[in-house]
Enzyme design. Structure first.
Site, PDB file in Angstrom:
ATOM      1  N   HIS A   3       0.812  -1.559  -0.096  1.00  0.00           N
ATOM      2  CA  HIS A   3       0.367  -0.287  -0.171  1.00  0.00           C
ATOM      3  C   HIS A   3       0.390   1.297  -0.042  1.00  0.00           C
ATOM      4  CE1 HIS A   3      -4.174  -2.044   1.907  1.00  0.00           C
ATOM      5  NE2 HIS A   3      -3.649  -2.596   0.783  1.00  0.00           N
ATOM      6  N   ARG A  55      -0.416  -0.585  -4.802  1.00  0.00           N
ATOM      7  CA  ARG A  55      -1.571  -0.113  -5.131  1.00  0.00           C
ATOM      8  C   ARG A  55      -1.403   1.378  -3.736  1.00  0.00           C
ATOM      9  NH1 ARG A  55      -6.553  -0.449  -0.598  1.00  0.00           N
ATOM     10  NH2 ARG A  55      -5.589   1.233   0.735  1.00  0.00           N
ATOM     11  N   TYR A  61     -10.639   7.837   2.190  1.00  0.00           N
ATOM     12  CA  TYR A  61      -9.774   6.601   2.902  1.00  0.00           C
ATOM     13  C   TYR A  61      -8.667   5.755   2.057  1.00  0.00           C
ATOM     14  CZ  TYR A  61      -8.889   1.423   1.797  1.00  0.00           C
ATOM     15  OH  TYR A  61      -8.493   0.155   2.347  1.00  0.00           O
ATOM     16  N   ASP A  87      -7.806   0.961  -5.115  1.00  0.00           N
ATOM     17  CA  ASP A  87      -9.143   0.876  -4.587  1.00  0.00           C
ATOM     18  C   ASP A  87     -10.322   1.843  -4.357  1.00  0.00           C
ATOM     19  OD1 ASP A  87     -11.083  -0.254  -3.314  1.00  0.00           O
ATOM     20  OD2 ASP A  87      -9.638  -1.113  -1.519  1.00  0.00           O
ATOM     21  N   HIS A  91     -12.840   1.765  -3.645  1.00  0.00           N
ATOM     22  CA  HIS A  91     -13.164   1.017  -2.081  1.00  0.00           C
ATOM     23  C   HIS A  91     -15.062   1.639  -2.415  1.00  0.00           C
ATOM     24  CE1 HIS A  91     -13.640   0.455   2.010  1.00  0.00           C
ATOM     25  NE2 HIS A  91     -12.002   0.247   2.104  1.00  0.00           N
ATOM     26  N   GLU A 150     -10.445  -1.592  -8.070  1.00  0.00           N
ATOM     27  CA  GLU A 150     -11.007  -2.126  -6.829  1.00  0.00           C
ATOM     28  C   GLU A 150     -12.238  -2.026  -6.697  1.00  0.00           C
ATOM     29  OE1 GLU A 150      -8.038  -3.006  -3.902  1.00  0.00           O
ATOM     30  OE2 GLU A 150      -9.615  -4.019  -2.727  1.00  0.00           O
ATOM     31  N   GLU A 198     -14.298  -8.180  -1.550  1.00  0.00           N
ATOM     32  CA  GLU A 198     -13.595  -8.115  -0.148  1.00  0.00           C
ATOM     33  C   GLU A 198     -14.862  -8.077   0.693  1.00  0.00           C
ATOM     34  OE1 GLU A 198     -11.015  -4.858   0.399  1.00  0.00           O
ATOM     35  OE2 GLU A 198     -12.292  -3.791   1.573  1.00  0.00           O
ATOM     36  N   ARG A 236     -11.907 -10.464  -4.547  1.00  0.00           N
ATOM     37  CA  ARG A 236     -11.302 -10.079  -3.694  1.00  0.00           C
ATOM     38  C   ARG A 236     -11.012 -11.035  -2.085  1.00  0.00           C
ATOM     39  NH1 ARG A 236      -7.197  -7.536  -2.015  1.00  0.00           N
ATOM     40  NH2 ARG A 236      -7.806  -5.821  -1.645  1.00  0.00           N
ATOM     41  N   HIS A 243      -8.226 -10.832   0.038  1.00  0.00           N
ATOM     42  CA  HIS A 243      -7.866  -9.441   0.866  1.00  0.00           C
ATOM     43  C   HIS A 243      -6.451  -9.786   1.721  1.00  0.00           C
ATOM     44  CE1 HIS A 243     -10.102  -6.509   3.895  1.00  0.00           C
ATOM     45  NE2 HIS A 243      -9.590  -6.605   3.369  1.00  0.00           N
ATOM     46  N   ASP A 284      -6.337  -6.104   9.185  1.00  0.00           N
ATOM     47  CA  ASP A 284      -7.566  -6.612   9.621  1.00  0.00           C
ATOM     48  C   ASP A 284      -7.621  -7.657   9.566  1.00  0.00           C
ATOM     49  OD1 ASP A 284      -8.781  -4.764   7.219  1.00  0.00           O
ATOM     50  OD2 ASP A 284     -10.722  -6.460   7.466  1.00  0.00           O
ATOM     51  N   GLU A 295      -2.469  -8.997  -1.821  1.00  0.00           N
ATOM     52  CA  GLU A 295      -2.133  -7.821  -0.411  1.00  0.00           C
ATOM     53  C   GLU A 295      -1.333  -8.557   0.044  1.00  0.00           C
ATOM     54  OE1 GLU A 295      -6.333  -6.345   0.887  1.00  0.00           O
ATOM     55  OE2 GLU A 295      -5.367  -4.491   0.733  1.00  0.00           O
ATOM     56  N   TRP A 332     -18.886   3.517   2.450  1.00  0.00           N
ATOM     57  CA  TRP A 332     -17.115   3.776   3.236  1.00  0.00           C
ATOM     58  C   TRP A 332     -16.717   2.725   2.191  1.00  0.00           C
ATOM     59  CZ3 TRP A 332     -13.775   0.791   5.598  1.00  0.00           C
ATOM     60  CH2 TRP A 332     -12.166   1.429   6.302  1.00  0.00           C
TER      61      TRP A 332
HETATM   62  O1  EZ4 Z   1     -10.930  -0.908   4.123  1.00  0.00           O
HETATM   63  O2  EZ4 Z   1      -9.433  -4.408   5.290  1.00  0.00           O
HETATM   64  O3  EZ4 Z   1      -8.038  -2.994  -0.067  1.00  0.00           O
HETATM   65  N1  EZ4 Z   1      -8.277  -3.396   1.218  1.00  0.00           N
HETATM   66  C1  EZ4 Z   1      -9.321  -3.023   1.649  1.00  0.00           C
HETATM   67  C2  EZ4 Z   1      -9.215  -2.685   3.280  1.00  0.00           C
HETATM   68  C3  EZ4 Z   1     -10.705  -2.289   3.882  1.00  0.00           C
HETATM   69  C4  EZ4 Z   1     -10.635  -3.124   5.362  1.00  0.00           C
HETATM   70  C5  EZ4 Z   1     -11.979  -2.965   6.144  1.00  0.00           C
HETATM   71  O4  EZ4 Z   1     -11.555  -4.227   7.550  1.00  0.00           O
HETATM   72  O5  EZ4 Z   1     -10.364  -2.114   1.015  1.00  0.00           O
HETATM   73  O6  EZ4 Z   1      -8.303  -1.239   3.764  1.00  0.00           O
HETATM   74 CO    CO Z   2     -10.562  -2.809  -1.000  1.00  0.00          CO
END
Ligand code: EZ4
Ligand code: CO
Length: 413
Positions: free
Chosen positions: A127, A152, A164, A221, A223, A247, A273, A294, A323, A327, A350, A413
């Site tokens: 990232h 990314r 984000y 991404d 998002h 993405e 994801e 994903r 993914h 987290d 990733e 989000w």
């Molecule tokens: O926002 O894992 O591609 N990665 C993502 C992540 C998600 C978080 C959500 O729990 O989009 O950053």
């Molecule tokens: Co994502």
């Protein structure tokens, strides 16, 4: 059922916040073989912990740990209520823990039980992010210095305060964690303006391409923030910069949305994801509306279930892009690496590195060398849970941000 060495003796749900919250399932057999599963559902962690502790664990004790498929079907079909992230994250944790046990009993790294290695290592992407383009270019360069061969790219957008993928404040430590669920009374608020974003992003990719040349795989991404029409425009405007993927351009709830996007752009699309079962991909895969899946092992029903999705995807030349944000616990990341090494239709992985404190609580044996991940050759997943460390980091509630438009309307989000 008669008790033998592989009978499940104990099922523990471990909740701790070493750097961020992780929920870990630990299953122990009569022989003392231990398997771990990742049960972390970012921002809603305790719901899965309760699901496992109150409903699943009592069903597992006394069962044969080797019956993975039967256990999967029992927890999916057998409960009547299907799918949904809470259920599927719980099933994932059980499934991965049972695969860990089976591989440890066999004395083999898990990927060997999945068919063995299909490649030497897994191309991983980092990232990178920045509050402005010079900072972003530094961040890309830092990823390359760490050995990454794919990056990314996320960027702040002029006029928006919190977007984000961009840290709230520039990090002095050089270590970023872009999407920690934030501790506090409630969610923090990001802001959003699609037109400002669509105007700004192509110029950022142009600058990054000019700096790093045509070879470097670049990802982005969106998002879940765009309509199909917005997404089509973004995909078209990024075509000159040859992205590896774009993405989550539209909210993943609606598979048909990707039809319109697909008709208008050749930019490769990744989605999923937040998708948790093969049914969530039925239209996406059958109509070849996407290029990459994903979903994570931790949320899509474990190795058993994600392998089903990816085998289906493989029939349509669609590849994996599991993914791997922070987290996904080190247990979930290791499980992803074993599956990714074994399947034929691997795409990219990733890889967001966990913080030092997270990695004290989870001792891992996977490696990252010259841009490629490898799950290692320890029996099982190759991850140990360190109780003494985890216990020092009590659970703290945290929320993912919410997103609002300028007039206050809640946005995806
Ligand atoms: O926002 O894992 O591609 N990665 C993502 C992540 C998600 C978080 C959500 O729990 O989009 O950053
Ligand atoms: Co994502």
């Amino acid at each position: 059922m008669a008790v033998n060495g592989s009978t499940i003796r104990e099922v523990e749900v471990l909740v701790a916040s070493p750097g961020r919250t992780f929920v870990t399932l630990r299953i122990t057999t009569e022989d003392g073989v231990v398997g771990l599963g990742d049960a972390t559902l970012n921002g809603r962690e305790l719901s899965v912990a309760a699901y496992l502790r109150d409903h699943v664990a009592p069903m597992l004790v006394g069962r044969d740990a080797h019956r993975i498929e039967d256990t999967w079907q029992l927890l999916y079909r057998g409960v009547y209520w299907r799918r949904g992230p809470v259920t599927m994250t719980a099933i994932s944790a059980v499934d991965v823990a049972l695969w860990d046990i089976k591989a440890r009993v066999a004395g083999l790294p898990l990927y060997q039980l999945l068919g063995g290695a299909s490649r030497g290592g897994l191309l991983a992407y980092a990232h990178a992010t920045g509050h402005d383009t010079p900072a972003l270019i530094d961040s890309v360069r830092q990823s390359l210095d760490e050995g990454f061969r794919a990056v990314r790219v996320q960027t702040a957008v002029p006029g928006l305060d919190h977007v984000y993928g961009v840290p709230a404040a520039p990090s002095s430590s050089g270590v970023y964690d872009y999407e920690p669920a934030v501790r506090g009374e409630g969610p923090t608020v990001d802001d959003w303006d699609t037109r400002a974003y669509l105007r700004y992003v192509p110029g950022v990719f142009e600058a990054v391409r000019n700096e790093f040349g045509p070879e470097l795989p670049l990802l982005h991404d969106a998002h879940h923030r765009l309509t199909p029409r917005d997404a089509a425009q973004l995909g078209k405007s990024l075509e000159p910069f040859d992205l590896f993927w774009l993405e989550d351009v539209t909210p993943a709830d609606n598979q048909e949305a990707l039809r319109l996007v697909r008709q208008h752009t050749t930019t490769p699309l990744a989605i999923g994801e937040v998708l948790t079962s093969v049914w969530d991909y039925q239209t996406l895969i059958r109509e070849q509306l996407i290029d990459f899946v994903r979903s994570s092992v931790a949320h899509a029903g474990g190795i058993t279930s994600l392998r089903r999705i990816l085998d289906y995807a493989g029939m349509y030349q669609i590849r994996s892009g599991m993914h791997g944000a922070t987290d996904i616990s080190p247990v979930g990341q290791a499980a992803a690496m074993h599956l990714a090494l074994a399947i034929h239709n691997f795409g990219i992985q990733e890889y967001m590195k966990h913080s030092a404190v997270s990695l004290e609580a989870f001792r891992t044996s996977f490696t990252f060398t010259d841009g490629y991940l490898h799950p290692g050759d320890e029996p099982g997943l190759g991850v140990e849970y360190v109780d003494e460390v985890a216990e020092r980091h009590e659970y703290v509630r945290a929320y993912l941000p919410v997103n609002r438009l300028k007039d206050g309307t809640v946005h995806d989000w």
